[in-house]
Design a protein around this motif. Structure first.
Motif, PDB file in Angstrom:
ATOM      1  N   SER A 179       0.865  -1.181   0.000  1.00 30.53           N
ATOM      2  CA  SER A 179       0.000   0.000   0.000  1.00 30.53           C
ATOM      3  C   SER A 179       0.900   1.230   0.000  1.00 30.53           C
ATOM      4  N   ALA A 180       0.411   2.306  -0.602  1.00 35.65           N
ATOM      5  CA  ALA A 180       1.205   3.533  -0.721  1.00 35.65           C
ATOM      6  C   ALA A 180       0.312   4.734  -0.444  1.00 35.65           C
ATOM      7  N   LYS A 181       0.932   5.863  -0.159  1.00 36.94           N
ATOM      8  CA  LYS A 181       0.160   7.092   0.022  1.00 36.94           C
ATOM      9  C   LYS A 181      -0.466   7.529  -1.278  1.00 36.94           C
ATOM     10  N   GLU A 182       0.251   7.278  -2.401  1.00 37.27           N
ATOM     11  CA  GLU A 182      -0.259   7.622  -3.716  1.00 37.27           C
ATOM     12  C   GLU A 182       0.441   6.760  -4.756  1.00 37.27           C
ATOM     13  N   THR A 227      -3.656  -2.846  -7.939  1.00 41.12           N
ATOM     14  CA  THR A 227      -4.865  -3.545  -7.518  1.00 41.12           C
ATOM     15  C   THR A 227      -5.926  -2.623  -6.941  1.00 41.12           C
ATOM     16  N   GLY A 228      -5.590  -1.375  -6.733  1.00 37.91           N
ATOM     17  CA  GLY A 228      -6.507  -0.375  -6.209  1.00 37.91           C
ATOM     18  C   GLY A 228      -5.889   0.996  -6.401  1.00 37.91           C
ATOM     19  N   GLU A 229      -6.561   2.010  -5.924  1.00 37.42           N
ATOM     20  CA  GLU A 229      -6.056   3.375  -6.105  1.00 37.42           C
ATOM     21  C   GLU A 229      -4.676   3.557  -5.489  1.00 37.42           C
ATOM     22  N   THR A 230      -4.449   2.930  -4.340  1.00 32.43           N
ATOM     23  CA  THR A 230      -3.158   3.072  -3.654  1.00 32.43           C
ATOM     24  C   THR A 230      -2.571   1.723  -3.241  1.00 32.43           C
ATOM     25  N   ALA A 235      12.576   0.283  -1.759  1.00 33.56           N
ATOM     26  CA  ALA A 235      11.338   0.740  -2.404  1.00 33.56           C
ATOM     27  C   ALA A 235      10.382   1.351  -1.385  1.00 33.56           C
ATOM     28  N   SER A 236      10.270   0.734  -0.202  1.00 37.56           N
ATOM     29  CA  SER A 236       9.341   1.269   0.793  1.00 37.56           C
ATOM     30  C   SER A 236       9.773   2.643   1.273  1.00 37.56           C
TER      31      SER A 236
END
Length: 94
Positions: free
Chosen positions: A10-13, A43-46, A74-75
């Motif tokens: 998951s990411a902020k953006e 897989t989704g917006e973020t 990467a994280s």
């Protein structure tokens, strides 16, 4: 027997810059440690999953220390969170 890892992120953006960096920097790095293929799937917006293929479990195991470094890098670079890791032998394919 082929072996696959699937990581959930998951990411902020999810920016165009982030996606370009993933393609230009991280895909080649993953391939350079022994992967035979890698797909990064939004897989989704973020959220995204990274599906990495290896020739077999031994090759995957040998790559894991370097893969752990890449995941950490990467994280930090993208402010992403590793939500899960799944892996196993491929039991059927087309």
């Amino acid at each position: 027997m082929a072996y696959v890892t699937v990581t959930l992120w998951s990411a902020k953006e999810m920016s165009d810059e982030m996606l370009a960096t993933a393609q230009e920097k991280y895909v080649p790095m993953i391939l350079s440690v022994g992967a035979t293929g890698v797909q990064m799937v939004q897989t989704g917006e973020t959220t995204m999953s990274v599906v990495t293929q290896y020739a077999d479990a031994d090759v995957a195991a040998a790559a894991q220390a370097k893969i752990a470094e890449l995941r950490s890098q990467a994280s930090s670079e993208f402010t992403m969170t590793l939500e899960g890791v799944h892996s196993g032998d491929v039991i059927a394919a087309g």
